[in-house]
Design an enzyme around this catalytic site. Structure first.
Site, mmCIF file in Angstrom:
data_model
loop_
_atom_site.group_PDB
_atom_site.id
_atom_site.type_symbol
_atom_site.label_atom_id
_atom_site.label_comp_id
_atom_site.label_asym_id
_atom_site.label_seq_id
_atom_site.Cartn_x
_atom_site.Cartn_y
_atom_site.Cartn_z
ATOM 1 N N CYS A 68 0.841 -1.190 0.000
ATOM 2 C CA CYS A 68 0.000 0.000 0.000
ATOM 3 C C CYS A 68 0.879 1.243 0.000
ATOM 4 O O CYS A 68 2.105 1.179 0.112
ATOM 5 C CB CYS A 68 -0.923 0.008 1.220
ATOM 6 S SG CYS A 68 -0.027 0.067 2.794
ATOM 7 N N CYS B 22 3.103 1.610 3.029
ATOM 8 C CA CYS B 22 4.366 0.856 2.968
ATOM 9 C C CYS B 22 5.418 1.661 2.215
ATOM 10 O O CYS B 22 6.583 1.727 2.623
ATOM 11 C CB CYS B 22 4.146 -0.487 2.274
ATOM 12 S SG CYS B 22 2.958 -1.582 3.097
ATOM 13 N N ASP C 203 13.912 20.957 -32.499
ATOM 14 C CA ASP C 203 15.171 21.042 -33.224
ATOM 15 C C ASP C 203 14.861 20.764 -34.695
ATOM 16 O O ASP C 203 13.888 20.067 -35.004
ATOM 17 C CB ASP C 203 16.154 20.009 -32.669
ATOM 18 C CG ASP C 203 17.383 19.882 -33.536
ATOM 19 O OD1 ASP C 203 18.028 20.915 -33.790
ATOM 20 O OD2 ASP C 203 17.680 18.757 -33.983
ATOM 21 N N ASP D 75 21.760 19.463 -28.626
ATOM 22 C CA ASP D 75 20.439 19.649 -28.004
ATOM 23 C C ASP D 75 20.405 19.146 -26.566
ATOM 24 O O ASP D 75 19.394 19.315 -25.878
ATOM 25 C CB ASP D 75 19.357 18.899 -28.803
ATOM 26 C CG ASP D 75 19.202 19.434 -30.213
ATOM 27 O OD1 ASP D 75 19.221 20.666 -30.374
ATOM 28 O OD2 ASP D 75 19.079 18.622 -31.144
#
Length: 728
Positions: A24, A27, A429, A613
């Site tokens: 869960c 946890c 680009d 980039d």
């Protein structure tokens, strides 16, 4: 045919641990808080769906023993595993055990209910006490066996001084059973064995359905496991063959891969030719022919002939392993919604117990009946379990990752989905992203037969991209014999049918032409003849026009960020109808442009591929890169699309927006459920049985709502063609 390069990870050295006790959101919060407090841990992420923990130790840390000891102390023992291992055997065993417990609890619920009907029908005295005793003999062992999933988890939490979402459930079942035993011993008129067993039955049904639906949600990941090869055949230096585990394969080894087998690791063919099913990369099941020198990705299916291939990367760095790793991170990002769910899960269990205690005290004060007060408090404990809230985000993210994979898009950071859904603008680009980087002839000049043969002959003997573009455009059955001299930086010259001809730079060709024709692109002329020009365009990447158009329909304008000259950038901008274009930009200029937009509150998706980039991809609000990009570009991007088609970009944005919508719906369902169920339970209008049904239904509703992202893509997140085997 070059293989798609291995996709780089953005993570530093990490350790992946399997922790089957993660059940869960509580946890997850407990594990992350405990490990983050250790001095040897730099960062930690717990994954609810895969039940694993990814830990990044600090550099030069003494070891992992402290981490394992801390996990043992908090009740979540873990074992190290391969990060690319998505085996679901443990999950399957859990599902089988849950199903057996459901069957046992269902059997007990039916029999205890028969005893209860007899009591409700008016049985009194010794008969009633006998039925109560028989009910106890049936209920107690069944609750102990079938309810062990809740008891073991709750005890582990309490033993370490904490609580989780199973504590209120275990407490409710234990209280109902304990009160019933007390009443049976003292000869009381009312017992709740039917409620305790039936409650366990419905809670287990909910947990089993939740388990099954989570398995379906991560079917994209488990599907990839089916592609992983466990063994490989090595060609030894002496020419013999031996079978080795794929984990023992190292770069430089030569493997023999027979027809009908999958490629175990990324390789390059050194002998043989065959046809491949590369649906893993392309999504297309049409066979692709490969021969000596071709590189192949792990997971591709060898269809027709045996090949010998040299290993390029170990299995842990193969294309398939990195795909698995990216899918495993689907829920590990910490966006705004995830942080909200984490905080709620952390506070929920203590609040549940306080609310149940207050309910018990309130009803005791009003009625003076401690049994009724306890009965209502039990209902409150059950109905307020926050499983639905804990599942709201991670299940949606896992389903979305499967949907993206079906479209050939891999997500490297779970939080990227939330960021992608909120973008305001797309920055592209140009070279290598919007365009292929290869020139294409815009329009052919009028050529007579002799000129056509001459141009084709010269172009065919040059490796220059412009010459290749001309050669591919001219439909000439053959070329003339010609002595060619290529002048680097100028062009190609030859003598054809006794006449000197040149193809190349305008000024150089003009030296032999009768006149000079202005324009763009390569020039051609026979000596003393008219000059002809071949204007060039950059070839747009597949789907570029549709991608820009689809994004515009989403109210997402686009701009080009390019280091190329203004005329070339403006040309592509005009072809695609983009809003703006920035030319002659250095990497620093791109970063400054993105930072300026961020300061204005504009969130940018950067799509790029080149080394230049990389900084922009890392700076943008969110980023995407094709798998053909540079290694640095792939490493910096949040999402990587495997196909050349740029329509992957609007597809990813659409999935991200849909995921955000689903997550908000999930939160709404969880909040609405609690707003209705909690007041009714506190008011005494909900029995423990109804509370169990309602609580399980709320969790299932959240998971089912997440599966609406694309049921077909989730159920078949990896194309069926990828699993097709060659008939014997």
């Amino acid at each position: 045919m070059p293989a798609t390069a291995a996709i780089s990870s953005t993570r530093s050295e990490t350790v992946t641990l399997s922790a089957p006790t993660i059940r869960c959101g509580g946890c997850v919060a407990t594990i992350e808080r405990a490990l983050a407090a250790l001095p040897d841990v730099e960062s930690v992420r717990a994954n609810l769906t895969l039940r694993r923990i990814v830990v990044t130790p600090v550099p030069n840390s003494p070891g992992l023993m402290g981490i394992f000891a801390e996990l043992e102390r908090i009740g979540h023992p873990a074992t190290p595993i391969d990060a690319a291992d998505l085996s679901v055997e443990a999950g399957d065993r859990t599902g089988q055990a849950l199903l057996r417990a459901v069957a046992v609890a269902g059997f007990g619920a039916m029999n205890v209910m028969l005893m209860s009907v007899a009591v409700w029908s008016g049985a009194t005295g010794t008969t009633r006490e006998t039925f109560h005793l028989i009910s106890a003999l049936i209920a107690v062992p069944i609750v102990a066996y079938a309810g062990r999933f809740f008891f073991v988890s709750a005890w582990a939490a309490l033993r370490r001084g904490g609580v989780n979402m199973d504590v209120p459930i275990a407490l409710a079942i234990a209280l109902a059973t304990g009160l019933s035993l007390y009443e049976t011993v003292r000869g009381g008129e009312q017992v709740f064995f039917d409620a305790a067993v039936t409650l366990t039955f419905f809670l287990l049904i909910g947990r089993w359905l939740d388990h099954r639906m989570r398995d379906r949600a991560r079917s994209a990941m488990t599907g990839l496991v089916r592609l992983a090869v466990r063994e490989a055949v090595e060609i030894t230096p002496s020419g013999g063959q031996r079978t080795i585990a794929v984990d023992a394969v190292v770069p430089g080894m030569v493997l023999r891969i027979a027809a009908g087998e999958r490629i175990p690791v990324d390789v390059r063919i050194v002998s043989g030719a065959t046809d491949l099913d590369r649906a893993l990369v392309t999504g297309e099941s049409s066979p692709v022919s490969v021969r000596t020198g071709c590189e192949i990705e792990a997971g591709a299916l060898n269809l027709t002939g045996p090949i010998d291939a040299v290993v390029l990367r170990p299995v842990s760095e193969s294309f398939l392993a990195q795909m698995m790793g990216m899918l495993a991170t689907a829920e590990e990002g910490r966006g705004r919604y995830v942080r909200i769910a984490d905080r709620a899960a952390r506070l929920y269990a203590p609040l549940i117990h306080l609310l149940a205690l207050a309910t018990f005290i309130g009803w005791m004060a009003v009625t003076g009946d401690w049994q009724q007060a306890a009965f209502i408090a039990i209902s409150v404990l059950i109905v307020t379990c926050p499983c639905a809230l804990a599942l709201a985000v991670p299940v949606a993210h896992v389903v979305a990752a499967g949907r993206l994979m079906a479209e050939g898009i891999l997500m490297k950071d779970g939080s990227a989905l939330e960021r992608l859904a909120n973008i305001d603008l797309v920055a592209w680009d140009k070279t290598g992203t919007l365009t292929t980087g290869e020139p294409a002839i815009r329009v052919l000049p009028k050529l007579d037969a002799a000129s056509q043969v001459a141009v084709a002959s010269l172009a065919a003997r040059s490796a220059h991209p412009a010459a290749r573009a001309i050669a591919s455009r001219l439909a000439v059955p053959g070329t003339a014999p010609v002595d060619v001299a290529e002048r680097p930086g100028f062009g190609v010259e030859g003598v054809i049918d006794g006449r000197r001809a040149r193809l190349g730079r305008e000024s150089w060709v003009g030296e032999i032409a009768a006149d000079v024709m202005t324009g763009d692109g390569p020039a051609f002329a026979f000596e003393g003849g008219e000059m002809l020009r071949f204007p060039l365009d950059e070839k747009l990447r597949d789907g570029a026009v549709d991608s820009v158009s689809d994004l515009a329909l989403m109210n997402l304008p686009g701009e080009i960020l390019s280091g190329d000259a203004a005329p070339a950038v403006a040309q592509v901008q005009g072809l695609l109808g983009l809003r703006g274009a920035q030319s002659a930009m250095s990497p620093a200029d791109k970063i400054a442009w993105l930072d300026d937009l961020r300061a204005q509150g504009i969130r940018v998706l950067m799509v790029g591929d080149g080394m230049n980039d990389t900084a922009a991809l890392a700076t943008a609000h969110v980023s995407m890169s094709p798998a053909s990009a540079s290694e640095a570009g792939r490493a910096a991007a949040d999402l990587v699309f495997l196909r050349d088609d740029l329509r992957a970009v609007p597809q990813a944005v659409g999935v991200a927006r849909r995921t955000g919508h689903i997550v908000r719906q999930n939160f709404g369902l969880a909040i609405l459920y609690n707003c209705i169920a909690v007041p009714l339970a506190v008011a005494g209008l909900v029995t423990p049985l109804i509370a169990a049904i309602a609580m399980s239904a709320s969790s299932i509703a959240v998971v089912a709502n997440s599966l609406r992202l694309n049921p077909r893509a989730v159920a078949n997140a990896v194309p069926d063609a990828m699993f097709r085997e060659v008939p014997a």
